[in-house]
Scaffold this active site. Structure first.
Site, PDB file in Angstrom:
ATOM      1  N   LYS A  79       7.766  -4.257  15.099  1.00  0.00           N
ATOM      2  CA  LYS A  79       8.642  -3.080  14.854  1.00  0.00           C
ATOM      3  C   LYS A  79       9.020  -1.909  16.379  1.00  0.00           C
ATOM      4  CE  LYS A  79       7.356  -1.302  10.753  1.00  0.00           C
ATOM      5  NZ  LYS A  79       7.573  -1.700  10.120  1.00  0.00           N
ATOM      6  N   LEU A 139       6.168  -9.885  -2.136  1.00  0.00           N
ATOM      7  CA  LEU A 139       4.643 -10.384  -3.027  1.00  0.00           C
ATOM      8  C   LEU A 139       4.261 -11.437  -1.751  1.00  0.00           C
ATOM      9  CD1 LEU A 139       5.650 -10.300  -7.035  1.00  0.00           C
ATOM     10  CD2 LEU A 139       4.572  -8.402  -5.374  1.00  0.00           C
ATOM     11  N   PHE A 166       1.255  -1.439  -0.310  1.00  0.00           N
ATOM     12  CA  PHE A 166      -0.295   0.513   0.262  1.00  0.00           C
ATOM     13  C   PHE A 166       1.278   1.464  -0.351  1.00  0.00           C
ATOM     14  CE2 PHE A 166      -1.981   2.868   2.897  1.00  0.00           C
ATOM     15  CZ  PHE A 166      -2.685   3.675   2.385  1.00  0.00           C
ATOM     16  N   THR A 177       6.325   2.808  12.746  1.00  0.00           N
ATOM     17  CA  THR A 177       4.768   3.267  13.397  1.00  0.00           C
ATOM     18  C   THR A 177       4.569   3.980  14.299  1.00  0.00           C
ATOM     19  OG1 THR A 177       2.139   2.136  14.226  1.00  0.00           O
ATOM     20  CG2 THR A 177       3.819   0.359  13.605  1.00  0.00           C
ATOM     21  N   ASP A 178       3.512   4.676  14.482  1.00  0.00           N
ATOM     22  CA  ASP A 178       2.988   5.034  16.064  1.00  0.00           C
ATOM     23  C   ASP A 178       2.240   4.533  17.616  1.00  0.00           C
ATOM     24  OD1 ASP A 178       0.311   4.394  15.145  1.00  0.00           O
ATOM     25  OD2 ASP A 178      -0.461   5.984  15.037  1.00  0.00           O
ATOM     26  N   GLU A 179       2.229   2.676  16.422  1.00  0.00           N
ATOM     27  CA  GLU A 179       1.503   2.110  17.164  1.00  0.00           C
ATOM     28  C   GLU A 179       3.223   1.658  18.674  1.00  0.00           C
ATOM     29  OE1 GLU A 179      -0.065  -1.446  16.553  1.00  0.00           O
ATOM     30  OE2 GLU A 179      -1.966   0.278  14.515  1.00  0.00           O
ATOM     31  N   TYR A 196       2.562  -6.917  16.479  1.00  0.00           N
ATOM     32  CA  TYR A 196       2.921  -5.955  15.024  1.00  0.00           C
ATOM     33  C   TYR A 196       3.874  -5.001  15.852  1.00  0.00           C
ATOM     34  CZ  TYR A 196       2.926  -2.160  12.068  1.00  0.00           C
ATOM     35  OH  TYR A 196       2.548  -1.052  11.425  1.00  0.00           O
ATOM     36  N   SER A 197       2.711  -4.625  16.201  1.00  0.00           N
ATOM     37  CA  SER A 197       4.190  -3.195  17.389  1.00  0.00           C
ATOM     38  C   SER A 197       5.250  -3.404  18.193  1.00  0.00           C
ATOM     39  CB  SER A 197       2.894  -2.181  18.096  1.00  0.00           C
ATOM     40  OG  SER A 197       2.483  -3.045  19.122  1.00  0.00           O
TER      41      SER A 197
HETATM   42  P1  NAD Z   1       1.539  -3.375   3.443  1.00  0.00           P
HETATM   43  O1  NAD Z   1       0.954  -4.535   4.148  1.00  0.00           O
HETATM   44  O2  NAD Z   1       0.177  -2.869   2.417  1.00  0.00           O
HETATM   45  O3  NAD Z   1       2.402  -3.905   2.615  1.00  0.00           O
HETATM   46  C1  NAD Z   1       3.778  -4.702   3.180  1.00  0.00           C
HETATM   47  C2  NAD Z   1       4.577  -4.700   1.739  1.00  0.00           C
HETATM   48  O4  NAD Z   1       5.971  -5.360   1.950  1.00  0.00           O
HETATM   49  C3  NAD Z   1       4.003  -5.885   0.948  1.00  0.00           C
HETATM   50  O5  NAD Z   1       4.060  -5.414  -0.593  1.00  0.00           O
HETATM   51  C4  NAD Z   1       4.392  -6.722   0.825  1.00  0.00           C
HETATM   52  O6  NAD Z   1       4.575  -8.044  -0.388  1.00  0.00           O
HETATM   53  C5  NAD Z   1       5.783  -6.680   1.207  1.00  0.00           C
HETATM   54  N1  NAD Z   1       6.766  -7.805   2.169  1.00  0.00           N
HETATM   55  C6  NAD Z   1       6.363  -8.154   3.459  1.00  0.00           C
HETATM   56  N2  NAD Z   1       7.004  -9.439   3.753  1.00  0.00           N
HETATM   57  C7  NAD Z   1       8.210  -9.310   3.069  1.00  0.00           C
HETATM   58  C8  NAD Z   1       9.308  -9.828   3.124  1.00  0.00           C
HETATM   59  N3  NAD Z   1       9.771 -10.838   3.817  1.00  0.00           N
HETATM   60  N4  NAD Z   1       9.985  -9.574   2.293  1.00  0.00           N
HETATM   61  C9  NAD Z   1      10.191  -8.674   0.986  1.00  0.00           C
HETATM   62  N5  NAD Z   1       8.731  -8.111   1.369  1.00  0.00           N
HETATM   63  C10 NAD Z   1       7.400  -8.510   2.021  1.00  0.00           C
HETATM   64  O7  NAD Z   1       2.306  -2.846   4.550  1.00  0.00           O
HETATM   65  P2  NAD Z   1       1.535  -0.661   4.283  1.00  0.00           P
HETATM   66  O8  NAD Z   1       0.435  -0.709   5.198  1.00  0.00           O
HETATM   67  O9  NAD Z   1       2.297  -0.639   3.437  1.00  0.00           O
HETATM   68  O10 NAD Z   1       2.923  -0.827   5.694  1.00  0.00           O
HETATM   69  C11 NAD Z   1       3.727  -0.406   4.622  1.00  0.00           C
HETATM   70  C12 NAD Z   1       5.352   0.094   6.182  1.00  0.00           C
HETATM   71  O11 NAD Z   1       4.895   1.156   6.795  1.00  0.00           O
HETATM   72  C13 NAD Z   1       5.721  -1.049   7.428  1.00  0.00           C
HETATM   73  O12 NAD Z   1       6.475  -1.121   8.022  1.00  0.00           O
HETATM   74  C14 NAD Z   1       3.929  -0.601   8.352  1.00  0.00           C
HETATM   75  O13 NAD Z   1       4.804  -0.959   9.702  1.00  0.00           O
HETATM   76  C15 NAD Z   1       4.325   0.467   7.785  1.00  0.00           C
HETATM   77  N6  NAD Z   1       2.836   1.398   8.879  1.00  0.00           N
HETATM   78  C16 NAD Z   1       2.196   1.050   8.050  1.00  0.00           C
HETATM   79  C17 NAD Z   1       1.176   2.357   7.919  1.00  0.00           C
HETATM   80  C18 NAD Z   1      -0.376   2.498   7.566  1.00  0.00           C
HETATM   81  O14 NAD Z   1      -1.309   2.684   7.923  1.00  0.00           O
HETATM   82  N7  NAD Z   1      -0.303   1.694   6.829  1.00  0.00           N
HETATM   83  C19 NAD Z   1       0.980   3.462   9.087  1.00  0.00           C
HETATM   84  C20 NAD Z   1       2.493   3.709   9.429  1.00  0.00           C
HETATM   85  C21 NAD Z   1       3.373   2.382   9.755  1.00  0.00           C
HETATM   86  O1  DAU Z   2      -1.384   3.618  13.780  1.00  0.00           O
HETATM   87  C1  DAU Z   2      -0.449   3.416  11.883  1.00  0.00           C
HETATM   88  C2  DAU Z   2      -1.400   1.484  11.783  1.00  0.00           C
HETATM   89  O2  DAU Z   2      -2.593   1.569  11.136  1.00  0.00           O
HETATM   90  C3  DAU Z   2       0.361   0.715  10.958  1.00  0.00           C
HETATM   91  O3  DAU Z   2       1.363   0.798  11.183  1.00  0.00           O
HETATM   92  C4  DAU Z   2      -0.618   0.050  10.836  1.00  0.00           C
HETATM   93  O4  DAU Z   2       0.129  -1.131  10.094  1.00  0.00           O
HETATM   94  C5  DAU Z   2      -2.113  -0.257  10.113  1.00  0.00           C
HETATM   95  O5  DAU Z   2      -2.776  -1.814  10.084  1.00  0.00           O
HETATM   96  C6  DAU Z   2      -2.899   0.548  11.497  1.00  0.00           C
HETATM   97  O6  DAU Z   2      -3.137   0.212  12.264  1.00  0.00           O
HETATM   98  P1  DAU Z   2      -4.975  -0.569  13.256  1.00  0.00           P
HETATM   99  O7  DAU Z   2      -4.860  -1.811  13.932  1.00  0.00           O
HETATM  100  O8  DAU Z   2      -5.141   1.133  13.155  1.00  0.00           O
HETATM  101  O9  DAU Z   2      -5.548  -0.487  11.630  1.00  0.00           O
HETATM  102  P2  DAU Z   2      -6.876  -1.193  11.192  1.00  0.00           P
HETATM  103  O10 DAU Z   2      -7.328  -0.754  10.101  1.00  0.00           O
HETATM  104  O11 DAU Z   2      -7.234  -2.661  11.353  1.00  0.00           O
HETATM  105  O12 DAU Z   2      -7.829  -0.744  11.701  1.00  0.00           O
HETATM  106  C7  DAU Z   2      -8.453   1.063  12.687  1.00  0.00           C
HETATM  107  C8  DAU Z   2      -9.243   1.190  13.715  1.00  0.00           C
HETATM  108  O13 DAU Z   2     -10.635   0.174  13.235  1.00  0.00           O
HETATM  109  C9  DAU Z   2      -8.545   0.177  14.928  1.00  0.00           C
HETATM  110  O14 DAU Z   2      -9.174   0.935  15.870  1.00  0.00           O
HETATM  111  C10 DAU Z   2      -9.999  -1.737  14.802  1.00  0.00           C
HETATM  112  C11 DAU Z   2     -11.069  -0.931  14.095  1.00  0.00           C
HETATM  113  N1  DAU Z   2     -11.552  -2.113  12.940  1.00  0.00           N
HETATM  114  C12 DAU Z   2     -10.450  -2.612  12.281  1.00  0.00           C
HETATM  115  C13 DAU Z   2     -10.937  -3.707  11.946  1.00  0.00           C
HETATM  116  C14 DAU Z   2     -10.456  -4.415  10.810  1.00  0.00           C
HETATM  117  C15 DAU Z   2     -13.155  -2.268  13.571  1.00  0.00           C
HETATM  118  O15 DAU Z   2     -13.529  -1.991  14.294  1.00  0.00           O
HETATM  119  N2  DAU Z   2     -12.871  -3.377  12.427  1.00  0.00           N
HETATM  120  C16 DAU Z   2     -12.196  -4.175  11.781  1.00  0.00           C
HETATM  121  O16 DAU Z   2     -12.973  -5.096  11.130  1.00  0.00           O
END
Ligand code: NAD
Ligand code: DAU
Length: 375
Positions: A185, A40, A16, A138-140, A181-182
Site C-alpha cells: 500500500k 470479484l 467491503f 491505510t494507516d498501516e 500488505y502495508s
Molecule cells: P476488501 O478486501 O473487502 O475488498 C477489495 C475488493 O477489491 C474486492 O471486491 C476485490 O474483488 C477487489 N479486487 C481485488 N483485487 C482486484 C483486482 N486485481 N482488480 C479488480 N478488483 C480487485 O477490501 P476493503 O476492506 O473493502 O478495503 C478497500 C480498500 O480500502 C483497500 O484499498 C484497503 O487497502 C483500504 N483500507 C481498508 C481498511 C479496512 O479496515 N478494511 C482500512 C483502511 C484502508
Molecule cells: O488499519 C487499517 C487496516 O485494518 C486495513 O488497511 C486492512 O485492510 C484491514 O484488514 C485492517 O488490518 P488489521 O490487520 O488491523 O485487521 P484484522 O481484522 O486482520 O486484525 C485486527 C486486529 O485483531 C489485529 O491486531 C490482529 C488481531 N486479530 C485478527 C484476527 C483475524 C486476532 O487477534 N485474531 C484474528 O483471528
C-alpha cells in the site's frame, strides 16, 4: 462539481468498503454515472450491492486492475473523469503467506490504473481539468505506535475508546510499513503522488484506520469473531490481545470519501480515523457481550471461547489516527458512537446469516464464475 454529470470509476466496489461507497454515490448523486470495476476475487461479492444493482446510473464491470489495455478501453468507453480507487488485496495475514499477489494487485494494479487514466486524460483537449484520481490507503503505512498511556489518564483509559498513547499518525508522519500488505500500500501511495508531481495528475490520497460494519469478509477480526461466537467456535486471539486498533464505522468512512472527493485539495493527504482505540481483548469482550445479548444467551457466557494463539508475525502494536485536518478543513465528523455501531454491526450479521453462510462456503463465487464464464 456537484449537480453536474460525471462518470466516476470506483474500483473494488464489490468489496467491503467499496460497496458502501458505491451505494452512497449511486443513491446520493443520481446525475452521476457510477462504474464499479471489480475482479470479484474471494473478497468481492455482488450480493453486497443487491439493493442498487438495477439503478439507472450504475454499471458493473468485471475486470482486473492489472489489465492495462482493458482499463484504457474502459476509460474511453465510459469517458471517466473521476476515479475512486479501492481495489486491493487487503488482509495482512494473507500478505504474510503470499506477498507476490499483494505486490501484483496493490502496486502493479495501481500503476496500471494511473497509466490508463494518464493516457486517456492527457489526450483530451482539456487534459487534467476537472479530473480526479482519489486513492484509498491505510494507516498501516505509517508503521506502529507505542503503547504509553498519558500520565493521569491511566484509569479512564484502561478499557475501550483510548487513547492508549500520546502519539498519533499525522499526515506529516514518514512511512514505515512492516507487513507485505502495508509495504504494497505504501508503494502504491508513492506511485499516486509521483503521478501528481511528474505529470500534474490531480490526485488525493487518504489513509484510514480499521473499518467495521456490514459486509466485511469474515477473515477480519470483527466478522470472524461474530461468526465464531454464533457457532460457538474458538476465538483465536493473537499474542496477548494487547494490540490496539482505532475503529471507524464503514459508512462514516464512505461519507468522508464523499466529502474529500468533492471538496478535498488536489495533491493533499487526509487521515481518517474514529478516535476510538481499543485493545483487541477489550473489543472482543464487548463483541461477546453484545452477540450473546442479541442471541438471547446469558450475558458473556461465551467468554470461554477466547483462545490465545501464536502472534501474527511483525504484528503492529498500536494504530491511532489524528483526523484534525479532515475535521477542521473539510468539516467531517464520524456520526456513530462505537456502542451503537457495534450493536448495529452484530445485528446485521445475525439478520444476514445467509450472506455469512454463502461467503464462508464460497457459494457466491461459484455463482459468479458461472455467470461470467467466457467473458
Ligand atoms: P476488501 O478486501 O473487502 O475488498 C477489495 C475488493 O477489491 C474486492 O471486491 C476485490 O474483488 C477487489 N479486487 C481485488 N483485487 C482486484 C483486482 N486485481 N482488480 C479488480 N478488483 C480487485 O477490501 P476493503 O476492506 O473493502 O478495503 C478497500 C480498500 O480500502 C483497500 O484499498 C484497503 O487497502 C483500504 N483500507 C481498508 C481498511 C479496512 O479496515 N478494511 C482500512 C483502511 C484502508
Ligand atoms: O488499519 C487499517 C487496516 O485494518 C486495513 O488497511 C486492512 O485492510 C484491514 O484488514 C485492517 O488490518 P488489521 O490487520 O488491523 O485487521 P484484522 O481484522 O486482520 O486484525 C485486527 C486486529 O485483531 C489485529 O491486531 C490482529 C488481531 N486479530 C485478527 C484476527 C483475524 C486476532 O487477534 N485474531 C484474528 O483471528
Amino acid at each position: 462539481m456537484k449537480n453536474c454529470k460525471r462518470n466516476i470509476l470506483i474500483t473494488g466496489g464489490a468489496g467491503f468498503i467499496g460497496s458502501h461507497v458505491v451505494r452512497l454515490f449511486v443513491t446520493r448523486y443520481p446525475e452521476y454515472h457510477i462504474i464499479n470495476l471489480d475482479k470479484l476475487t474471494y473478497a468481492g461479492n455482488l450480493a453486497n450491492l443487491k439493493d442498487i444493482e438495477s439503478a439507472l446510473n450504475y454499471t458493473f464491470v468485471k475486470a482486473d486492475i492489472c489489465d492495462f489495455e482493458l482499463l484504457e478501453e474502459l476509460m474511453k468507453k465510459y469517458k471517466i473523469d473521476g476515479i475512486i480507487h479501492l481495489a486491493a488485496e487487503s488482509h495482512v495475514d494473507r500478505s504474510i503467506k503470499d506477498p507476490f499477489t499483494f505486490a501484483k494487485t496493490n502496486v502493479m494494479g495501481t500503476l496500471s490504473l494511473l497509466q490508463a487514466a494518464r493516457s486517456y486524460w492527457e489526450a483530451l483537449p482539456e487534459k487534467y481539468e476537472g479530473k480526479m484520481f482519489y486513492h484509498i490507503s491505510t494507516d498501516e503505512v505509517y508503521g506502529a505506535l507505542e503503547l504509553n498511556i498519558p500520565e493521569g489518564d491511566s484509569e479512564t483509559n484502561k478499557c475501550g475508546g483510548g487513547p492508549f498513547g500520546d502519539r498519533f499518525f499525522k499526515e506529516t508522519n514518514s512511512y514505515n510499513p512492516h507487513s507485505p500488505y502495508s509495504a504494497s500500500k505504501a508503494s502504491s501511495d508513492h506511485f499516486v503522488r509521483s503521478f501528481h508531481d511528474t505529470y500534474g495528475m490531480p490526485t488525493i490520497v487518504t489513509n484510514c484506520s480499521n473499518n467495521y460494519g456490514p459486509c466485511q469478509f469474515p477473515e477480519k477480526l470483527i466478522p470472524l469473531f461474530i461468526n465464531n461466537i454464533i457457532l460457538r467456535k474458538p476465538l483465536p486471539v493473537y499474542g496477548k490481545g494487547e494490540n490496539v486498533r482505532d475503529w471507524l464505522y464503514v459508512v462514516d468512512h464512505a461519507k468522508a470519501i464523499d466529502i474529500i472527493f468533492h471538496k478535498g485539495k488536489i495533491a493533499e493527504t487526509y487521515n481518517i480515523g474514529g478516535s476510538n482505540e481499543w485493545k483487541n481483548i477489550d473489543l472482543i469482550k464487548v463483541l461477546i457481550k453484545v452477540t450473546d445479548k442479541l442471541l438471547g444467551r446469558t450475558e458473556c457466557e461465551d467468554l470461554d471461547l477466547i483462545t490465545y494463539v501464536t502472534d501474527r508475525a511483525g504484528h503492529d502494536l498500536r494504530y491511532a489516527i489524528d483526523s484534525t485536518k479532515l475535521k477542521t478543513e473539510l468539516g467531517w465528523e464520524p456520526s456513530l458512537q462505537f456502542e451503537e455501531g457495534i450493536e448495529k454491526t452484530v445485528r446485521w450479521y445475525l439478520d444476514n446469516q445467509e450472506w455469512l453462510d454463502h461467503v464462508i462456503s464460497g457459494d457466491y463465487q461459484k455463482y459468479y464464475e458461472q455467470m461470467y464464464q467466457g467473458r
